[in-house]
Design a protein around this motif. Structure first.
Motif, PDB file in Angstrom:
ATOM      1  N   GLY A 170       0.791  -1.228   0.000  1.00 30.76           N
ATOM      2  CA  GLY A 170       0.000   0.000   0.000  1.00 30.76           C
ATOM      3  C   GLY A 170       0.816   1.267   0.000  1.00 30.76           C
ATOM      4  N   ARG A 171       1.944   1.278   0.670  1.00 31.65           N
ATOM      5  CA  ARG A 171       2.707   2.524   0.728  1.00 31.65           C
ATOM      6  C   ARG A 171       3.317   2.901  -0.620  1.00 31.65           C
ATOM      7  NH1 ARG A 171       8.399   1.664   3.992  1.00 31.65           N
ATOM      8  NH2 ARG A 171       9.185  -0.126   2.831  1.00 31.65           N
ATOM      9  N   LYS A 172       3.338   1.945  -1.552  1.00 27.90           N
ATOM     10  CA  LYS A 172       3.832   2.249  -2.895  1.00 27.90           C
ATOM     11  C   LYS A 172       2.916   3.219  -3.622  1.00 27.90           C
ATOM     12  CE  LYS A 172       6.241  -2.171  -3.465  1.00 27.90           C
ATOM     13  NZ  LYS A 172       6.300  -3.451  -4.210  1.00 27.90           N
ATOM     14  N   SER A 173       1.683   3.353  -3.141  1.00 29.98           N
ATOM     15  CA  SER A 173       0.753   4.310  -3.746  1.00 29.98           C
ATOM     16  C   SER A 173       0.776   5.643  -3.015  1.00 29.98           C
ATOM     17  CB  SER A 173      -0.676   3.748  -3.733  1.00 29.98           C
ATOM     18  OG  SER A 173      -1.166   3.633  -2.408  1.00 29.98           O
ATOM     19  N   ILE A 174       1.488   5.720  -1.891  1.00 31.27           N
ATOM     20  CA  ILE A 174       1.526   6.942  -1.092  1.00 31.27           C
ATOM     21  C   ILE A 174       2.891   7.617  -1.151  1.00 31.27           C
ATOM     22  CG2 ILE A 174       1.325   7.898   1.236  1.00 31.27           C
ATOM     23  CD1 ILE A 174      -0.681   5.709   1.874  1.00 31.27           C
ATOM     24  N   GLU A 175       3.946   6.862  -0.930  1.00 24.22           N
ATOM     25  CA  GLU A 175       5.270   7.459  -0.804  1.00 24.22           C
ATOM     26  C   GLU A 175       5.757   8.173  -2.069  1.00 24.22           C
ATOM     27  OE1 GLU A 175       6.840   7.967   2.146  1.00 24.22           O
ATOM     28  OE2 GLU A 175       4.857   7.248   2.714  1.00 24.22           O
ATOM     29  N   PRO A 176       5.483   7.663  -3.276  1.00 21.80           N
ATOM     30  CA  PRO A 176       5.937   8.408  -4.458  1.00 21.80           C
ATOM     31  C   PRO A 176       5.358   9.821  -4.547  1.00 21.80           C
ATOM     32  CG  PRO A 176       5.422   6.156  -5.061  1.00 21.80           C
ATOM     33  CD  PRO A 176       4.959   6.333  -3.651  1.00 21.80           C
ATOM     34  N   ILE A 177       4.077   9.983  -4.181  1.00 16.70           N
ATOM     35  CA  ILE A 177       3.485  11.317  -4.258  1.00 16.70           C
ATOM     36  C   ILE A 177       4.026  12.217  -3.154  1.00 16.70           C
ATOM     37  CG2 ILE A 177       1.366  10.460  -5.342  1.00 16.70           C
ATOM     38  CD1 ILE A 177      -0.034  10.740  -2.666  1.00 16.70           C
ATOM     39  N   ARG A 178       4.405  11.647  -2.037  1.00 16.27           N
ATOM     40  CA  ARG A 178       4.996  12.439  -0.956  1.00 16.27           C
ATOM     41  C   ARG A 178       6.455  12.779  -1.281  1.00 16.27           C
ATOM     42  NH1 ARG A 178       2.792  13.422   3.471  1.00 16.27           N
ATOM     43  NH2 ARG A 178       4.660  13.162   4.764  1.00 16.27           N
ATOM     44  N   ASP A 179       7.143  11.848  -1.900  1.00 19.53           N
ATOM     45  CA  ASP A 179       8.515  12.125  -2.338  1.00 19.53           C
ATOM     46  C   ASP A 179       8.536  13.272  -3.342  1.00 19.53           C
ATOM     47  OD1 ASP A 179       9.732  10.187  -0.778  1.00 19.53           O
ATOM     48  OD2 ASP A 179       9.584   8.637  -2.315  1.00 19.53           O
ATOM     49  N   ALA A 180       7.542  13.309  -4.206  1.00 15.54           N
ATOM     50  CA  ALA A 180       7.502  14.310  -5.270  1.00 15.54           C
ATOM     51  C   ALA A 180       7.371  15.734  -4.740  1.00 15.54           C
ATOM     52  CB  ALA A 180       6.349  14.009  -6.234  1.00 15.54           C
ATOM     53  N   VAL A 181       6.806  15.880  -3.528  1.00 13.73           N
ATOM     54  CA  VAL A 181       6.648  17.213  -2.941  1.00 13.73           C
ATOM     55  C   VAL A 181       7.576  17.419  -1.740  1.00 13.73           C
ATOM     56  CG1 VAL A 181       4.284  17.523  -3.747  1.00 13.73           C
ATOM     57  CG2 VAL A 181       4.681  16.400  -1.545  1.00 13.73           C
ATOM     58  N   GLY A 182       8.582  16.540  -1.619  1.00 20.24           N
ATOM     59  CA  GLY A 182       9.585  16.701  -0.569  1.00 20.24           C
ATOM     60  C   GLY A 182       9.154  16.304   0.815  1.00 20.24           C
ATOM     61  N   ARG A 183       8.157  15.409   0.923  1.00 21.94           N
ATOM     62  CA  ARG A 183       7.684  14.996   2.240  1.00 21.94           C
ATOM     63  C   ARG A 183       7.906  13.502   2.509  1.00 21.94           C
ATOM     64  NH1 ARG A 183       3.705  18.901   0.768  1.00 21.94           N
ATOM     65  NH2 ARG A 183       3.513  20.565   2.332  1.00 21.94           N
ATOM     66  N   GLY A 184       8.654  12.850   1.653  1.00 24.64           N
ATOM     67  CA  GLY A 184       8.837  11.415   1.789  1.00 24.64           C
ATOM     68  C   GLY A 184       9.583  10.985   3.025  1.00 24.64           C
ATOM     69  N   ASP A 185      10.365  11.904   3.624  1.00 18.37           N
ATOM     70  CA  ASP A 185      11.131  11.528   4.808  1.00 18.37           C
ATOM     71  C   ASP A 185      10.380  11.807   6.104  1.00 18.37           C
ATOM     72  OD1 ASP A 185      11.181  14.243   4.627  1.00 18.37           O
ATOM     73  OD2 ASP A 185      13.337  14.473   4.970  1.00 18.37           O
ATOM     74  N   SER A 186       9.097  12.163   6.008  1.00 15.68           N
ATOM     75  CA  SER A 186       8.324  12.444   7.223  1.00 15.68           C
ATOM     76  C   SER A 186       7.172  11.462   7.407  1.00 15.68           C
ATOM     77  CB  SER A 186       7.780  13.877   7.182  1.00 15.68           C
ATOM     78  OG  SER A 186       6.936  14.079   6.061  1.00 15.68           O
ATOM     79  N   SER A 187       7.336  10.251   6.867  1.00 15.16           N
ATOM     80  CA  SER A 187       6.360   9.180   7.087  1.00 15.16           C
ATOM     81  C   SER A 187       6.920   8.210   8.118  1.00 15.16           C
ATOM     82  CB  SER A 187       6.081   8.424   5.780  1.00 15.16           C
ATOM     83  OG  SER A 187       5.542   9.285   4.800  1.00 15.16           O
TER      84      SER A 187
END
Length: 269
Positions: A170-187
């Protein structure tokens, strides 16, 4: 501090209960958003024991969004006080109830992006937001903006093999979009103790390669204070369950402070 979203992938072991407990323990004014579109407000039915109506909420905002634009006034006007009785205690802790008709919720498409922007803007007025996303349904989940704009994103799960497999997918559908806006390291992860068995937090960290923000013990009696509106005794407010909620709150607020400091340094540079 700003927007914190919490969701589960697969099963939902205590997402809403934890969101309510966090909101009530939050150190600043906060809006708890019930963005779980699979059911009517479980906070009103559970924690508030149906003592107020669920007329206001995301249903109201959705209607406003179809004919105009959302603003702070319309958002706060769609909220109710987050108390067991619904009595007006100011705007310190508010609830934005879930969509009243889950069958209609699937047709809501334009609301989420505009709402995410509006919620993020509340930080400037000293108000934080906790978003209960409930179960995340994958790449086609229409609430993607709510995950994308969260300053901190929490995955709630019981540390069992089926749950770990679901999170890994499931996180494969979430982390890419968060990475794209610079928030991937806050999950990060919130682990809910399984009634029996389960992996250790260190095993989960290693398997998912993701930090653990908190661990919530299996304590149905204590959790019922926030899920069913049971009386909160002094003993209940001092036990291990509440200690875990406060520890999670402290970790989240620390992470948010770090994020804010980093953003300020980038702006100054």
């Amino acid at each position: 501090m700003a927007v914190v979203s919490i969701a589960s992938v697969g099963t939902s072991p205590g997402i809403t209960t934890t969101a309510v407990a966090l909101a009530l323990e939050w150190p600043r004014p906060v809006v708890l958003v019930e963005a779980d579109i699979s059911k009517p407000s479980s906070v009103i039915a559970g924690f508030m024991q149906c003592q107020i109506s669920g007329v206001r909420g995301l249903s109201t905002l959705s209607q406003i969004a179809t004919i105009g634009h959302l603003d702070r006034e319309s958002l706060l006007g769609s909220c109710v006080p987050l108390t067991s009785t619904g009595e007006d205690q100011g705007t310190e802790k508010l609830l934005l109830p879930a969509v009243a008709n889950p069958e209609a919720a699937g047709g809501i498409t334009t609301l989420w992006g505009e709402l995410a922007e509006l919620l993020a803007s509340l930080d400037s007025s000293g108000v934080d937001v906790i978003v209960d996303l409930g179960r995340w349904t994958g790449k086609r989940d229409r609430r993607v903006a709510m995950a994308e704009r969260a300053d901190v994103f929490l995955y709630g799960l019981q540390p069992t093999f089926p749950a770990l497999a679901a999170i890994e997918y499931g996180r494969k559908s979430i982390e890419p979009i968060r990475d794209a806006v610079g928030r991937g390291d806050s999950s990060s992860l919130v682990l809910f103790e399984a009634p029996a068995g389960g992996s250790t937090s260190s095993e989960v960290r290693k398997f998912l390669n993701m930090p653990v923000a908190g661990e919530i013990p299996f304590s149905p009696k204590r959790a019922a204070v926030f899920s069913q509106g049971n009386p909160a005794t002094k003993k209940a407010l001092r036990d291990g369950y509440m200690a875990s909620i406060r520890s999670l709150r402290a970790k989240i607020t620390k992470d948010l402070s770090t994020i804010r400091a980093t953003m300020e340094e980038a702006t100054d540079a």
